[in-house]
Design an enzyme around this catalytic site. Structure first.
Site, mmCIF file in Angstrom:
data_model
loop_
_atom_site.group_PDB
_atom_site.id
_atom_site.type_symbol
_atom_site.label_atom_id
_atom_site.label_comp_id
_atom_site.label_asym_id
_atom_site.label_seq_id
_atom_site.Cartn_x
_atom_site.Cartn_y
_atom_site.Cartn_z
ATOM 1 C CG HIS A 104 -1.887 1.140 1.244
ATOM 2 N ND1 HIS A 104 -3.000 1.163 0.422
ATOM 3 C CD2 HIS A 104 -1.925 2.291 1.976
ATOM 4 C CE1 HIS A 104 -3.679 2.278 0.651
ATOM 5 N NE2 HIS A 104 -3.048 2.979 1.580
ATOM 6 C CG ASP A 140 -5.744 -0.383 2.263
ATOM 7 O OD1 ASP A 140 -5.164 -1.224 1.562
ATOM 8 O OD2 ASP A 140 -6.399 0.568 1.797
ATOM 9 C CB ILE A 369 -37.627 2.976 -38.955
ATOM 10 C CG1 ILE A 369 -38.326 1.651 -38.665
ATOM 11 C CG2 ILE A 369 -38.231 4.095 -38.160
ATOM 12 C CD1 ILE A 369 -38.051 1.145 -37.267
ATOM 13 C CD GLU A 434 -47.224 -8.399 -23.458
ATOM 14 O OE1 GLU A 434 -46.703 -9.508 -23.665
ATOM 15 O OE2 GLU A 434 -48.446 -8.208 -23.445
ATOM 16 C CE LYS A 526 -66.659 -10.005 -30.567
ATOM 17 N NZ LYS A 526 -65.983 -10.374 -31.838
ATOM 18 N NE ARG A 619 -48.174 -7.443 -18.404
ATOM 19 C CZ ARG A 619 -48.786 -7.516 -19.588
ATOM 20 N NH1 ARG A 619 -49.295 -6.425 -20.126
ATOM 21 N NH2 ARG A 619 -48.899 -8.657 -20.218
#
Length: 661
Positions: A104, A140, A369, A434, A526, A619
């Site tokens: 050291h 140390d 893109i 997800e 639904k 979730r």
């Protein structure tokens, strides 16, 4: 005696040579790869090892079980650490029957820790030294085997003191190593009550504060002089570095930072003055102080500072790919409310962002893109922050068009990520809730929750896995290439402009938009598998505020972080969402313009989504990271979000009907 050595820097080379001279058998050397961001003025441990025919390795984590086992197989008698930068764990320390020893760079117990050479100069010490001590599980803190004192001269700087310490280490080891070999060391415990600790220094620590005494600043200059980064200050907006200085007490007092003379260059301090003997401008060459004053345009009486006084402010350039989408258009609105940002956007349409097209800080190009790759690469290079928001994110498409989901969500975004690496640009990547899949944790945690998906024949997971793999790629680029990134995971953001009713008509929309279409058209709502699936719904304004704070990135707190952005208090089943939406619909002022409610209808997921679908029961996010990094919590209650979202879509339908009677 067989030794395994952990070493780096000149002291590492000094220690290895001393071991060889003392007759030790070095079985292996562990070191560090050179950091390209450092000035490598010091000797190479790896090169010395190779020249001596000693095996050398530079593992990222020497305490990994695989490396521990390798070292165990070497059967070392003793371990030595010479300026190795990582702590060795107990499992390694216990492998050597004769013990482990560390060199050291101070006279322990003073100056335990990092960079003691620089700290003793900063603190104006007149003596330091080197210590060989036994290694224990506290840095140390082990028993002292030997010490060698070194006097610090008034003219010593970091490099001259470094050379003195290397010479002292050679002398110390020439005595201590034979004693260890013979088992005749005279060791003594440290007096822990006298211990002092110092931490790692960075280039920023070289800032010259003229409000401090001249002697303090002179000590700082000595401590960080070449080949260290140097002490620095500012003349206006121009940074300069001071390599050599001297203290002056022969000039009249003046306001700290005042230039008292330009030839020689002398600056007033709180107590005395500092003569800048040599230095340089930030991009200049080494020069004498008088020439530096000329290069900086200084005159007597001018005032210099520790920080740039005049800084030309440039707006942060943000590239948003998918700027016309739900998140993109709301984020654009928030960024334009702050004068610090300029936005460049690309998308295949502009209906949601048409309200921004006349803003001089908003630059839009209509494009795809997958086609406009050259435009994208150019703007990644031009901008500061990149948000690739383009993705197919509607569940029915995961089973209907899984390959298209993969091509767009994974392959096209991977190109963007690689360009960010190439041009060293910060990327804020939209991961997704997800990715947690069928995780069983009560609250999904970014840093500890497992990411659980279904079998290969359940193609609905292609979106989740594509996003997860990109998360892992970005993380790896950050770890290995220094890419600056933040991953954010939205949890069911809702609000105006979420999808559109035309998308809902073909089933390609999120849940609330589909439910609103059913109410508008008078068709049954639904409920997939009875609508028992629970989600945590987040108002778009809350989500965008969190995302804005990620872009702000105060104090760099978001760098390298994964951040859930959701509202755990707004947990509800899809059926409960539908019932809340119906109640809001029935009391809406435009209710009488639409057909009667056609009721709820329970359907199986395979009938609605097709084969290959698999649902998630719950979730719910942990928002610990968002609170810590962003000082953010969601505020908007779910019913308010539902009302605003419904109102937007009903008034959109009203406008269409008014135009087409």
């Amino acid at each position: 005696m067989k030794a395994v050595v952990f070493a780096y820097h000149d002291m590492g080379c000094t220690g290895i040579q001393a071991l060889l001279d003392a007759g030790y058998d070095i079985a292996a050397i562990f070191t560090h790869p050179d950091n390209p961001g450092e000035n490598h003025f010091f000797g190479s441990v790896a090169r010395l090892a190779a020249e001596q025919g000693i095996p050398v390795w530079a593992p990222e984590d020497v305490n990994h079980p695989l490396w521990i086992e390798r070292i165990r197989e070497m059967k070392p008698d003793v371990l030595f650490s010479f300026y190795y930068r990582n702590l060795l764990g107990d499992e390694i320390l216990n492998l050597a029957p004769k013990g482990a020893f560390n060199l050291h760079g101070s006279l322990l117990p003073k100056y335990r820790g990092r960079a003691p050479l620089n700290w003793v100069l900063v603190n104006g010490e007149s003596e330091t030294g080197v210590t060989l001590h036994r290694m224990v599980n506290r840095a140390d803190a082990g028993d002292i085997v030997a010490q060698q004192a070194v006097a610090i001269g008034a003219d010593d700087a970091a490099l001259t003191l470094h050379r003195k310490l290397c010479a002292a280490a050679t002398e110390l080891l020439s005595r201590a190593l034979p004693a260890i070999l013979a088992g005749t060391t005279d060791e003594r415990p440290q007096d822990h009550s006298q211990a002092t600790y110092v931490g790692r220094r960075t280039p920023e620590d070289g800032r010259l504060d003229w409000e401090l005494p001249a002697q303090t600043l002179h000590n700082l200059v000595r401590a960080v002089s070449d080949p260290w980064p140097g002490a620095f200050g500012y003349a206006g907006a121009n940074k300069f570095i001071v390599w050599k200085s001297r203290v002056r007490h022969d000039l009249p007092a003046a306001k700290p930072g005042t230039v008292l003379s330009i030839a020689p260059l002398i600056v007033a301090c709180q107590d005395g003055a500092l003569e800048i003997v040599t230095g340089q401008t930030e991009r200049g060459v080494y020069m004498q102080g008088a020439q530096l004053a000329q290069a900086l345009g200084l005159v007597s009486g001018a005032v210099i500072s520790s920080k740039p006084v005049v800084a030309i402010k440039r707006r942060t350039r943000v590239l948003i790919l998918g700027v016309n989408g739900f998140i993109g258009n709301h984020l654009t609105e928030r960024l334009l409310q702050d004068d610090n940002y300029e936005i460049y956007g690309l998308d295949i349409g502009s209906d949601a962002i048409s309200r921004f097209l006349d803003c001089p800080r908003f630059h839009f190009v209509e494009g795809d893109i997958s086609i406009h790759s050259e435009w994208i690469e150019y703007h990644i290079k031009k901008c500061d922050v990149v948000l690739p928001l383009v993705a197919i994110a509607t569940p029915i498409e995961y089973t209907r068009n899984p390959l298209r989901v993969f091509e767009l969500d994974f392959e096209e975004n991977l190109k963007i990520i690689r360009d960010c690496v190439k041009y060293n640009k910060r990327i804020i990547f939209p991961s997704t809730s997800e990715v947690y899949g069928m995780c069983t944790d009560k609250n999904f945690d970014e840093d500890s929750s497992n990411l659980v998906v279904g079998p290969i024949n359940k193609q609905r997971w292609i979106y989740s896995v594509s996003k997860q793999l990109l998360d892992r790629v970005i993380w790896a680029y950050g770890d290995k290439n220094g890419l600056k990134f933040t991953l954010f995971r939205p949890f069911n953001w809702m609000g105006p402009r979420l999808d559109n009713l035309n998308a809902a008509r073909i089933g390609s929309s999120r849940a609330i938009t589909q439910l609103i279409l059913n109410l508008v058209e008078g068709s049954p709502i639904k409920l997939i598998e009875g609508g028992k699936q629970k989600r945590c719904f987040t108002d778009i304004s809350d989500g965008i505020e969190a995302l804005f704070r990620i872009i702000e990135n105060k104090d760099g707190r978001c760098d390298g972080q994964i951040i859930n952005i959701g509202n755990p208090d707004n947990e509800a089943s899809i059926k409960e969402l539908a019932e809340m939406l119906l109640a809001c619909f029935e009391r809406h002022p435009l209710r009488d313009r639409f057909p009667p409610f056609a009721g709820f209808r329970e359907v199986e997921s395979s009938d609605y989504y097709g084969k290959g679908y698999q649902d998630v029961e719950h979730r719910k996010p942990s928002i610990r990271n968002a609170k810590r990094c962003l000082n953010w919590e969601p505020k908007v209650e779910m019913e308010e979000t539902v009302e605003h979202t419904l109102d937007f879509f009903l008034r959109t339908v009203e406008l269409v009907d008014d135009k087409n009677p």
